[in-house]
Design a protein around this motif. Structure first.
Motif, short mmCIF file in Angstrom:
data_model
loop_
_atom_site.label_atom_id
_atom_site.label_comp_id
_atom_site.label_asym_id
_atom_site.label_seq_id
_atom_site.Cartn_x
_atom_site.Cartn_y
_atom_site.Cartn_z
N PHE A 115 0.82 -1.22 0.00
CA PHE A 115 0.00 0.00 0.00
C PHE A 115 0.85 1.27 0.00
N LYS A 116 2.13 1.12 -0.32
CA LYS A 116 3.04 2.28 -0.20
C LYS A 116 2.66 3.43 -1.12
N ASP A 117 1.93 3.14 -2.20
CA ASP A 117 1.53 4.19 -3.14
C ASP A 117 0.13 4.73 -2.87
N PHE A 118 -0.49 4.29 -1.77
CA PHE A 118 -1.86 4.69 -1.49
C PHE A 118 -1.98 5.29 -0.10
N SER A 119 -3.00 6.10 0.07
CA SER A 119 -3.35 6.62 1.39
C SER A 119 -4.37 5.66 1.99
N VAL A 120 -3.97 4.96 3.04
CA VAL A 120 -4.81 3.93 3.65
C VAL A 120 -5.69 4.54 4.73
N HIS A 121 -6.97 4.21 4.69
CA HIS A 121 -7.94 4.74 5.65
C HIS A 121 -8.56 3.62 6.46
N GLY A 122 -9.15 4.00 7.58
CA GLY A 122 -9.80 3.03 8.44
C GLY A 122 -11.20 2.69 7.96
N GLY A 123 -11.96 2.08 8.86
CA GLY A 123 -13.30 1.63 8.51
C GLY A 123 -14.20 1.51 9.73
N PRO A 124 -14.88 0.39 9.87
CA PRO A 124 -15.85 0.22 10.97
C PRO A 124 -15.15 -0.06 12.29
N PRO A 125 -15.90 -0.09 13.39
CA PRO A 125 -15.32 -0.46 14.68
C PRO A 125 -14.64 -1.84 14.61
N ILE A 126 -13.62 -2.00 15.41
CA ILE A 126 -12.79 -3.21 15.43
C ILE A 126 -13.43 -4.24 16.36
N ILE A 127 -13.34 -5.52 16.00
CA ILE A 127 -13.91 -6.58 16.83
C ILE A 127 -12.80 -7.46 17.40
N PHE A 128 -13.14 -8.18 18.47
CA PHE A 128 -12.19 -9.11 19.09
C PHE A 128 -12.55 -10.53 18.69
N VAL A 129 -11.53 -11.30 18.28
CA VAL A 129 -11.72 -12.70 17.91
C VAL A 129 -11.01 -13.57 18.95
N PRO A 130 -11.76 -14.29 19.79
CA PRO A 130 -11.12 -15.13 20.81
C PRO A 130 -10.43 -16.33 20.18
N ALA A 131 -9.50 -16.90 20.92
CA ALA A 131 -8.69 -18.01 20.39
C ALA A 131 -9.54 -19.21 19.97
N ASN A 132 -10.61 -19.50 20.71
CA ASN A 132 -11.41 -20.69 20.40
C ASN A 132 -12.18 -20.57 19.08
N LEU A 133 -12.32 -19.37 18.55
CA LEU A 133 -13.02 -19.18 17.28
C LEU A 133 -12.06 -18.98 16.11
N SER A 134 -10.81 -18.68 16.39
CA SER A 134 -9.84 -18.40 15.35
C SER A 134 -9.29 -19.71 14.76
N ALA A 135 -9.02 -19.71 13.47
CA ALA A 135 -8.53 -20.92 12.80
C ALA A 135 -7.19 -21.37 13.34
N ASP A 136 -6.31 -20.41 13.69
CA ASP A 136 -4.99 -20.78 14.20
C ASP A 136 -4.93 -20.79 15.72
N ARG A 137 -6.10 -20.68 16.36
CA ARG A 137 -6.20 -20.71 17.83
C ARG A 137 -5.41 -19.58 18.49
N GLN A 138 -5.27 -18.47 17.77
CA GLN A 138 -4.59 -17.31 18.32
C GLN A 138 -5.59 -16.15 18.40
N ALA A 139 -5.80 -15.62 19.59
CA ALA A 139 -6.70 -14.48 19.76
C ALA A 139 -6.13 -13.26 19.04
N HIS A 140 -7.01 -12.44 18.52
CA HIS A 140 -6.58 -11.20 17.87
C HIS A 140 -7.77 -10.26 17.71
#
Length: 391
Positions: free
Chosen positions: A258-283
């Motif tokens: 994205f070095k050639d672009f101006s990157v913007h945000g979006g909607p509110p951020i959500i939390f993904v617990p480890a038990n729902l994530s494919a790699d079992r890592q919360a994020h």
């Protein structure tokens, strides 16, 4: 000597061509159609767009926008009308009941742009995009933008700051009374005290603040927001609307596409617990976008990105481009897409609500593990989209 140099140049060109061919051969991830749905919101009226949908108790709450245009005294007005919609049953496709959304308990009269903004030829009225998130135990909140209030003159006085505001749309009973986050009226959000705008700016639009919740080691809840995506700037928001800078991280390698672009945000951020994530890592999970401009029009591209579950909330990964559906029937705005809502159910169903062509309301719905398949490490841009001059 010249022959050696030419051979070296030839080999470099061949190597670069091979690299380009290898990149072009990166396979596009196709989401499982049996798990993924992308559909028009049939209950939204014609020309309603940019919905933001969250689950709340046994139903959904959605904000949605309509814009009309008025030409008056040599100026074109964009008149926004916002609605808040509620559905009792836990189904997005069921008809939600909508009503005008005006959170101000008293009259709020906006100032008017003078010649210093857009040459005095374009003006706006009403709220900007309203984005929702659910704060468990407190209720549903909204963040949105609005012009300054009129003073003694009908014209805005510079520098004109189009602030973000926060408001409690639906409080939980537990959030009433003495809870400082019970917000019966909108509260303007102010950048940190040490923040400054460029001296020559007559008009600043604060947009795309992305709120998220974090519980620290002592059990205290904090409301943070991603203020910028690159660098990833995290502010803490307080109930009176003041903010404080907390962390700034910068990952040039991940953000290189994205070095050639101006990157913007979006909607509110959500939390993904480890038990729902494919790699079992919360994020945490956010959505960012950038705009590519050409003579043929504007092309909006959206990407999901993973954020560390702990401070300093650095970016961990960026997905391939999201497969949202463009509305090609609208010639002028065919390639305009804006993701305004992001929500995940307790079972792990992700609801991405977005507007297409400033004229249609849509939802992309899929399991979180299916969405995570887009994190290939390639950050692939979709091909075959956008005005012909971009391809």
């Amino acid at each position: 000597m010249v022959q050696h140099q030419l051979r070296y140049v030839y080999l470099v060109i061949c190597w670069l061509a091979g690299q380009a061919e290898a990149i072009s051969e990166v396979p596009e991830v196709l989401l499982d159609p049996s798990l993924t749905q992308d559909f028009n919101l049939s209950w939204a009226q014609k020309r309603w767009y940019n919905p933001s949908i969250v689950g709340f108790k046994d139903g959904y709450i959605a904000s949605i926008k309509a814009t009309s245009y008025l030409s008056k005294k040599g100026k074109v007005w964009w008149i926004n009308r916002l609605y808040m919609c509620r559905g009792k049953q836990y189904s997005i496709t069921d008809g939600l009941n909508c009503a005008d959304f005006n959170p101000w308990p008293t009259e709020y009269e906006e100032c008017e742009f003078g010649h210093g903004v857009r040459g005095g030829k374009v003006d706006t009225s009403g709220l900007g995009d309203v984005k929702l998130w659910h704060w468990p135990g407190k209720g549903v909140y909204a963040i949105f933008g609005r012009k300054p209030e009129r003073g003694t003159s009908k014209f805005c006085k510079g520098p004109i700051i189009y602030h973000q505001w926060v408001y409690q749309v639906v409080p939980d009973k537990a959030a009433l009374g003495t809870d400082p986050w019970h917000l019966p009226a909108p509260v303007p959000l102010l950048p940190p005290a040490n923040h400054s705008y460029p001296a020559n700016n007559t008009w600043v639009s604060e947009k795309n603040w992305m709120p998220f919740l974090y519980t620290d080691a002592d059990g205290l809840q904090h409301l943070y927001c991603a203020y910028y995506v690159q660098p990833h700037v995290i502010l803490e928001i307080f109930p009176d609307g003041s903010t404080a800078s907390r962390w700034t991280t910068h990952n040039k390698t991940l953000m290189a596409p994205f070095k050639d672009f101006s990157v913007h945000g979006g909607p509110p951020i959500i939390f993904v617990p480890a038990n729902l994530s494919a790699d079992r890592q919360a994020h945490y999970l956010g959505i960012m976008h950038h705009i590519e401009k050409s003579k043929g029009g504007r092309l909006y591209r959206h990407f999901a990105y993973k954020i560390s579950p702990l401070p300093p909330f650095n970016i961990l990964a960026v997905s391939d481009e999201l497969p949202v559906v463009y509305n090609k029937e609208m010639a002028r705005t065919a390639w305009v897409i804006f993701v305004n809502g992001l929500y995940m159910s307790e079972e792990g169903t992700v609801v991405i609500s977005y507007g297409a062509a400033d004229a249609e309301s849509r939802v992309l719905m899929l399991p979180i593990k299916e969405l995570e398949r887009l994190f290939t490490g390639n950050v692939r841009f979709r091909t075959g989209v956008g005005p012909s001059s971009l391809s």
